[in-house]
Motif scaffolding. Structure first.
Motif, short mmCIF file in Angstrom:
data_model
loop_
_atom_site.label_atom_id
_atom_site.label_comp_id
_atom_site.label_asym_id
_atom_site.label_seq_id
_atom_site.Cartn_x
_atom_site.Cartn_y
_atom_site.Cartn_z
N PRO A 24 0.82 -1.22 0.00
CA PRO A 24 0.00 0.00 0.00
C PRO A 24 0.85 1.27 0.00
O PRO A 24 0.52 2.25 -0.68
N LYS A 25 1.94 1.29 0.75
CA LYS A 25 2.81 2.46 0.80
C LYS A 25 3.43 2.74 -0.56
O LYS A 25 3.46 3.89 -1.02
N ILE A 63 11.01 2.07 0.61
CA ILE A 63 12.00 0.99 0.48
C ILE A 63 11.74 -0.10 1.50
O ILE A 63 11.71 -1.28 1.19
N THR A 64 11.58 0.31 2.75
CA THR A 64 11.44 -0.63 3.86
C THR A 64 10.77 0.09 5.02
O THR A 64 10.51 1.30 4.95
N THR A 65 10.50 -0.63 6.08
CA THR A 65 10.13 -0.01 7.35
C THR A 65 11.40 0.08 8.17
O THR A 65 12.04 -0.94 8.47
N TYR A 66 11.78 1.30 8.50
CA TYR A 66 13.06 1.54 9.18
C TYR A 66 12.86 1.40 10.69
O TYR A 66 12.35 2.31 11.35
N ASN A 92 20.24 -7.85 2.61
CA ASN A 92 19.02 -8.63 2.36
C ASN A 92 17.89 -7.83 1.73
O ASN A 92 16.89 -8.39 1.31
N ILE A 93 18.04 -6.52 1.65
CA ILE A 93 16.95 -5.66 1.17
C ILE A 93 16.89 -5.54 -0.36
O ILE A 93 15.82 -5.69 -0.94
N ILE A 115 7.75 -6.98 3.40
CA ILE A 115 8.74 -5.93 3.61
C ILE A 115 10.06 -6.53 4.08
O ILE A 115 10.12 -7.26 5.07
N ARG A 116 11.12 -6.25 3.33
CA ARG A 116 12.46 -6.70 3.73
C ARG A 116 13.03 -5.68 4.69
O ARG A 116 13.20 -4.51 4.33
N VAL A 117 13.34 -6.08 5.90
CA VAL A 117 13.81 -5.14 6.92
C VAL A 117 15.27 -5.39 7.24
O VAL A 117 15.82 -6.48 7.02
#
Length: 400
Positions: free
Chosen positions: A286-287, A352-355, A370-371, A396-398
């Motif tokens: 969604p983001k 990109i990711t959730t930081y 890994n991202i 999501i790759r974190v």
């Protein structure tokens, strides 16, 4: 007595208004990148991602009750221009922080002024491995990054070419800039770890339009693939040069093979190139969907394709990371923002990711190996190179 109290009341009112004006002053964020020239597809995309994030944050009330204001400067991908801009942003514009740097050389030449001024820098595109380590020997480091550095990308490139695709004879073609030559060194290190030495290692300059000599050496050496470190226009000339020679081997290189001025200038000859990507322009969460829709609606790029999706997404995320740090610090003072970045309490949802705890005092890199995934040029766009990555793209790759 009445007159005296009246004067005091007026003075008090003036001071109150002045206080409100000061409180409402915008928080200035510097934005430095190449908005003209060969690197401009990266620079403009980054800048537009920044603008989008700032607009969203300001519509939601800003940070600490103040609007964010971007102070944009075109560094033209020139080291000396970057140095000049850094000093202007610090001394004249009084920025709270700065984002940007597309070119590794410009970053290494310019960010020392922010380091000295204790003003945080969020590198959101430049990937030279040395960037966040430039001041590692100093007690405090004000240089951060939310892009995949070359010590991540180079091993990925080698893994793709040598392990996954089985090429044992590879040539390296890298431009003569800091970016190209540091990237070449990273590639050679990654190849050495596999027990392989490039059969040819060739250099070219920015604005070169004929890669015949370099390609003929690679061909004569029996290269089965070309590993690249450069930017779009010259990378396109490599693809075009192979087309002219009637010699086509795969190109696997750094993330810049996704630039619009590679894809468009290389045309059919550029198809199949593969590169690490932190973001591919597909609405897999969604983001990301919201970001893509808003970006396309706001900036209306040609063919509804972001010129440099990675640059746009990382530019966008860099502002949200800074905004979170300023809010947590409850301050616009550089040392307090730096300390907040190194210990962010609340996760930041990005494109990109959730930081989640992206930085520490000793680790200023938000992106881990890994991202990124591999992208491939197909049909004049960058798509997922591997079906498995596309299937799992909604996960999501974190940071590890």
């Amino acid at each position: 007595m009445t007159f005296r109290f009246a004067k005091m009341a007026v003075a008090s009112a003036v001071l109150s208004v002045a206080g409100l004006a000061v409180a409402a002053d915008p928080i200035k964020i510097g934005v430095s990148g190449p908005f003209t020239g060969g690197s401009s597809s990266m620079g403009v995309s980054m800048r537009d991602g920044v603008r989008l994030a700032v607009e969203e944050i300001n519509k939601s009330g800003g940070v600490l009750g103040r609007k964010l204001q971007v102070v944009e400067r075109d560094d033209e991908a020139k080291n000396e221009r970057g140095v000049q801009i850094a000093q202007e942003l610090i001394n004249k514009e009084k920025v709270t922080a700065t984002v940007g740097y597309i070119n590794t050389g410009v970053a290494l030449a310019s960010q020392r002024f922010f380091q000295e001024a204790k003003i945080p820098v969020m590198n959101n595109v430049a990937t030279g491995s040395a960037i966040t380590a430039q001041f590692k020997d100093q007690p405090e480091n004000y240089i951060f990054r939310n892009a995949a550095h070359d010590s991540i990308q180079a091993p990925m490139i080698v893994e793709e070419a040598v392990t996954r695709r089985g090429f044992k004879k590879v040539a390296i073609l890298a431009d003569s800039t800091n970016y190209g030559q540091l990237g070449r060194a990273d590639l050679e290190t990654a190849l050495k770890a596999k027990g392989i030495t490039a059969v040819a290692t060739e250099k070219f300059n920015i604005k070169d339009v004929d890669m015949t000599a370099q390609l003929l050496k690679a061909k004569a050496a029996g290269a089965e693939a070309i590993l690249t470190y450069g930017i779009g226009p010259e990378l396109a000339q490599i693809a075009n040069g192979m087309t002219k020679l009637g010699w086509k081997v795969p190109m696997v290189g750094s993330w810049t093979l996704s630039m619009a001025n590679y894809i468009d200038n290389a045309g059919p000859g550029g198809e199949g190139a593969r590169m690490p990507q932190t973001f591919i322009q597909e609405p897999t969460t969604p983001k990301r969907q919201s970001f893509i829709i808003n970006y396309l609606k706001t900036f209306n790029p040609k063919n509804q394709r972001i010129d440099s999706p990675v640059s746009a997404a990382q530019g966008y995320d860099s502002i949200y990371l800074l905004a979170a740090a300023i809010k947590q610090a409850n301050s616009t003072e550089g040392p307090k923002i730096k300390a907040a970045l190194e210990d962010l309490k609340t996760p930041v949802e990005g494109v990109i990711t959730t930081y989640n705890k992206p930085f520490t005092a000793k680790d200023h890199e938000a992106i881990t190996a890994n991202i990124p995934v591999f992208g491939e040029v197909k049909g004049q766009r960058v798509v997922y190179a591997y079906a498995d990555d596309q299937k799992k793209a909604s996960e999501i790759r974190v940071k590890k």
